[in-house]
Design an enzyme around this catalytic site. Structure first.
Site, PDB file in Angstrom:
ATOM      1  N   GLY A  17      25.398  42.208 -83.877  1.00 17.55           N
ATOM      2  CA  GLY A  17      26.605  41.631 -84.458  1.00 17.55           C
ATOM      3  C   GLY A  17      27.327  40.675 -83.539  1.00 17.55           C
ATOM      4  O   GLY A  17      28.064  39.790 -83.996  1.00 17.55           O
ATOM      5  N   LYS A 279      19.035  51.685 -81.695  1.00 14.63           N
ATOM      6  CA  LYS A 279      18.218  50.640 -81.093  1.00 14.63           C
ATOM      7  C   LYS A 279      17.035  51.256 -80.337  1.00 14.63           C
ATOM      8  O   LYS A 279      15.893  50.793 -80.460  1.00 14.63           O
ATOM      9  CB  LYS A 279      19.071  49.763 -80.176  1.00 14.63           C
ATOM     10  CG  LYS A 279      20.209  49.075 -80.915  1.00 14.63           C
ATOM     11  CD  LYS A 279      21.034  48.237 -80.000  1.00 14.63           C
ATOM     12  CE  LYS A 279      22.275  47.674 -80.667  1.00 14.63           C
ATOM     13  NZ  LYS A 279      22.298  47.559 -82.090  1.00 14.63           N
TER      14      LYS A 279
END
Length: 317
Positions: A17, A279
């Site tokens: 982001g 992640k």
């Protein structure tokens, strides 16, 4: 038209982001910087497939439709899969354009393309029984009850701030447009795809149907990289390296991490659930499916150096 494919490795890059903005105008400026770093890799002969998040953007789109629907009497409510597709469209447009402009600026004879992507999920995924991912506007309890009765959607109270719709976050099973992505890469294009994890669809009656869910973009990127047999999955975030004992005096940045070590750190609770954990889990999933590959977690600014082994955290099978 076909372009000359780069001579080097194929890399799937998952943009975090921090590479995008909170408004279309802010995003348009930020993606210019993002494109510059991506084209740095292209200049070294790397073939790049770019995926991206869409959390703030899909929420913004749905909020706008919800507000207009409630106030103007003319605008229809917009289903979440369509909002996801809209977010892919405008983010993909800006990313692809910025990459193309940067290629032209450097006289690199390649081109970029953005592809609206669907991702198949299992209709029986347990995530559908416990929706947890908040999307859309904050509502009063009365508004939430009314919309739940009208639409069948699930709403939950969100940390004392109001009520919000919550949707499932199922695991990706298959990327519908995978063959098209591969053909485009083989023809030398830089492809922006699988935005926001892809629009979630289930297989039904020999076709596909969109479902109100949000797929984790790192998990979809890992699936794309594994199916592609990409040389590398690069997940970009706000920090240059994965760390244990994060934000403490004992913080230790990690240069290299094996899947077994990563699993051990996960068991110890080293990685925050809403931040680094998904992640690292995505990297593990990629390497379990394609052990010959390599995964890197790093920041956008360090991406080109990380691919050369000079920065970031390298995760290997």
């Amino acid at each position: 038209m076909s372009y000359q494919k780069g001579p080097g490795q194929t890399v799937v890059i998952a943009l975090g982001g921090n590479a995008l903005g909170n408004t279309p105008q802010e995003q348009l400026e930020l993606v210019k910087n993002t494109a510059s770093h991506i084209v740095d890799m292209v200049g070294e002969g790397v073939n790049v497939v770019v995926s991206h998040g869409n959390g703030p953007q899909v929420g913004m789109i749905q909020n706008a439709f919800d507000y207009a629907n409630a106030h103007d009497g003319k605008t229809p409510a917009m289903p979440l899969p369509e909002c996801g597709a809209m977010s892919q469209g405008y983010i993909g447009y800006q990313l692809s354009q910025a990459i193309l402009n940067e290629l032209k600026r450097r006289d690199i004879m390649r081109s970029s393309v953005a592809l609206i992507t669907q991702t198949v999920v299992d209709a029986n995924d347990p995530a559908f029984q416990d929706p947890t991912k908040p999307v859309g506007a904050f509502l009063t309890e009365d508004e939430a009850v009314r919309l739940a009765n009208e639409t069948g959607a699930t709403f939950k109270e969100d940390a004392g701030r109001g009520w919000r719709q919550v949707v499932a976050s199922p695991a990706p099973v298959r990327i519908v447009e995978f063959d098209a992505i591969k053909d485009l890469v083989d023809d030398g294009y830089l492809v922006v795809s699988t935005g926001g994890g892809g629009v979630p669809v289930v297989e039904e009656d020999g076709g596909y149907r969109g479902v109100p869910a949000v797929i984790d973009k790192d998990r979809s990127s890992a699936k794309l990289a594994a199916d592609f047999k990409a040389d590398m999955l690069v997940i970009l975030t706000a920090v240059p390296k994965v760390a244990i004992n994060f934000n403490t005096p004992d913080q230790q940045d990690l240069d290299v991490l094996t899947v077994a070590e990563a699993a051990q750190y996960i068991e110890e609770g080293q990685f925050a659930p809403g931040s680094m954990l998904p992640k690292v889990e995505a990297c593990i999933a990629y390497l379990q499916a394609y052990p010959e590959g390599k995964a890197i977690i790093t920041s956008l600014e360090n991406a080109a150096e990380a691919i050369e082994g000079e920065s970031g955290t390298l995760i290997v099978a």
